[in-house]
Motif scaffolding. Structure first.
Motif, short mmCIF file in Angstrom:
data_model
loop_
_atom_site.label_atom_id
_atom_site.label_comp_id
_atom_site.label_asym_id
_atom_site.label_seq_id
_atom_site.Cartn_x
_atom_site.Cartn_y
_atom_site.Cartn_z
N LEU A 97 -5.11 -44.66 -12.13
CA LEU A 97 -4.82 -45.62 -13.50
C LEU A 97 -5.47 -46.69 -13.31
O LEU A 97 -5.97 -47.65 -14.43
N VAL A 113 -6.09 -37.98 -14.85
CA VAL A 113 -4.66 -38.50 -14.44
C VAL A 113 -3.69 -37.28 -14.37
O VAL A 113 -2.93 -37.05 -13.57
N MET A 114 -3.86 -36.46 -15.37
CA MET A 114 -2.95 -35.24 -15.72
C MET A 114 -3.19 -34.42 -14.32
O MET A 114 -2.12 -33.74 -14.06
N HIS A 115 -4.46 -34.09 -14.18
CA HIS A 115 -4.78 -33.32 -12.93
C HIS A 115 -3.99 -33.77 -11.67
O HIS A 115 -3.38 -32.93 -11.03
N ALA A 124 -9.54 -44.27 -15.25
CA ALA A 124 -9.77 -42.88 -15.25
C ALA A 124 -9.45 -42.29 -16.51
O ALA A 124 -8.38 -42.62 -17.27
N GLY A 125 -10.09 -41.15 -16.85
CA GLY A 125 -9.71 -40.46 -17.97
C GLY A 125 -8.29 -39.76 -17.86
O GLY A 125 -7.93 -39.46 -16.89
N CYS A 126 -7.68 -39.54 -19.03
CA CYS A 126 -6.24 -38.75 -18.83
C CYS A 126 -6.33 -37.42 -18.48
O CYS A 126 -5.50 -37.01 -17.84
N ASP A 127 -7.39 -36.75 -18.46
CA ASP A 127 -7.62 -35.44 -17.96
C ASP A 127 -7.37 -35.37 -16.53
O ASP A 127 -6.66 -34.81 -15.75
N VAL A 178 0.23 -39.75 -4.40
CA VAL A 178 0.67 -40.57 -5.35
C VAL A 178 -0.15 -41.79 -5.43
O VAL A 178 -0.61 -42.52 -6.55
N VAL A 200 -3.20 -41.15 -7.93
CA VAL A 200 -2.61 -41.48 -9.22
C VAL A 200 -2.71 -42.89 -9.57
O VAL A 200 -3.37 -43.10 -10.40
N GLU A 201 -2.24 -43.66 -8.51
CA GLU A 201 -2.40 -45.25 -8.85
C GLU A 201 -3.54 -45.58 -8.93
O GLU A 201 -4.01 -46.33 -9.88
N ILE A 260 -1.58 -35.82 -11.24
CA ILE A 260 -0.03 -35.64 -11.32
C ILE A 260 0.31 -34.25 -11.24
O ILE A 260 1.41 -34.24 -10.53
N ALA A 261 -0.15 -33.18 -11.88
CA ALA A 261 0.12 -32.05 -11.52
C ALA A 261 0.18 -31.66 -10.49
O ALA A 261 1.07 -30.81 -9.48
N THR A 278 0.28 -33.39 -7.59
CA THR A 278 1.34 -34.41 -6.82
C THR A 278 2.68 -33.34 -6.97
O THR A 278 3.52 -33.25 -6.16
N ARG A 279 2.87 -33.04 -8.17
CA ARG A 279 4.26 -32.55 -8.53
C ARG A 279 4.30 -30.99 -7.61
O ARG A 279 5.27 -30.66 -7.12
#
Lengths: 92, 92, 92, 92
Positions: free
Chosen positions: D29, D38-40, D33-36, D22, D25-26, D42-43, D45-46
């Protein structure tokens, strides 16, 4: 006797409704419905299948984890409810 | 023309296989199969429906978000692939 | 400019709340909480992370799929809403 | 004694790794960083939280559904494995 046998009629009615939902997706594709409608029909079908799975898992937990005739008091019902809460949350 | 029309035959074949999987769940219940088999058949059906949804969403993204005839260069293909990566991960 | 930069403060606040939820799971384990409480805290954390993912995906779709400065009219907003409906359903 | 206590150290190590994810991710942000990326993050972490949930559920099933000291032979281990198969499939 398996719980899927005991609850056979109820589960059969449920799976036949799901077959009807899959056939509705098929008809929507044949009649060239918009993809918005198709996506909604598929999402509803997936939800119904998840609900069927949750029901089968619930019966499995309640009737198979412990042979209730031989061990009538062994199953901790509070722990079962806590487990089924999680199962239902993740099978929505 | 909708993407669900363009890919009609491919999607129809896929949804008919899913209907066959739902019928297999129905037969398993009728023939009083063990719940282990029933749970596996249901899980496979749910996976197939998720795969169908991922395919419809992918076609929707590729063909509906932008009218390619009017705006042939507007869609950022790298961003589309990043999006579809996420969609496939969550629709497994 | 990336959408994750533009919405930086909002997303940062959200990810910090998630860090707080993970720390609550950690404290519950350290203080030997019952597993019912632990399972609920984990489920809430997972829901919050799915919500964060849905938000990042939504911003990605709205701002990256089409360069709006170069192609101001290219994005079909109805198709975008249909897509985001599906994303939100599966990222709950 | 709760299973979350018995496995306390193992679960604590796992939840601390998740806290680290987590925080990644922080940082992504904060550093724009690029959203690509960030999405990876987060995925991932989930996925780790789902894995933690699967582990807690597994321990719950193995140790709480039946009080093994009072009913040492009551739990049907084959049925437990079938259940945990489903739980792991849906908590991936």
């Amino acid at each position: 006797m398996s719980h899927t046998i005991r609850d056979k009629q109820k589960l059969l009615a449920r799976v036949r409704r799901i077959r009807g939902q899959v056939e509705a997706v098929e008809r929507a594709l044949e009649h060239e419905a918009g993809c918005d409608e198709v996506m909604h029909l598929i999402a509803a079908t997936r939800g119904a299948i998840s609900g069927l799975m949750a029901e089968v898992v619930e019966e499995h937990v309640r009737t198979h984890l412990v042979d209730v005739e031989r061990h009538p008091d062994a199953l901790n019902h509070e722990a079962v409810e806590q487990l089924l809460d999680v199962v239902r949350t993740y099978l929505k």
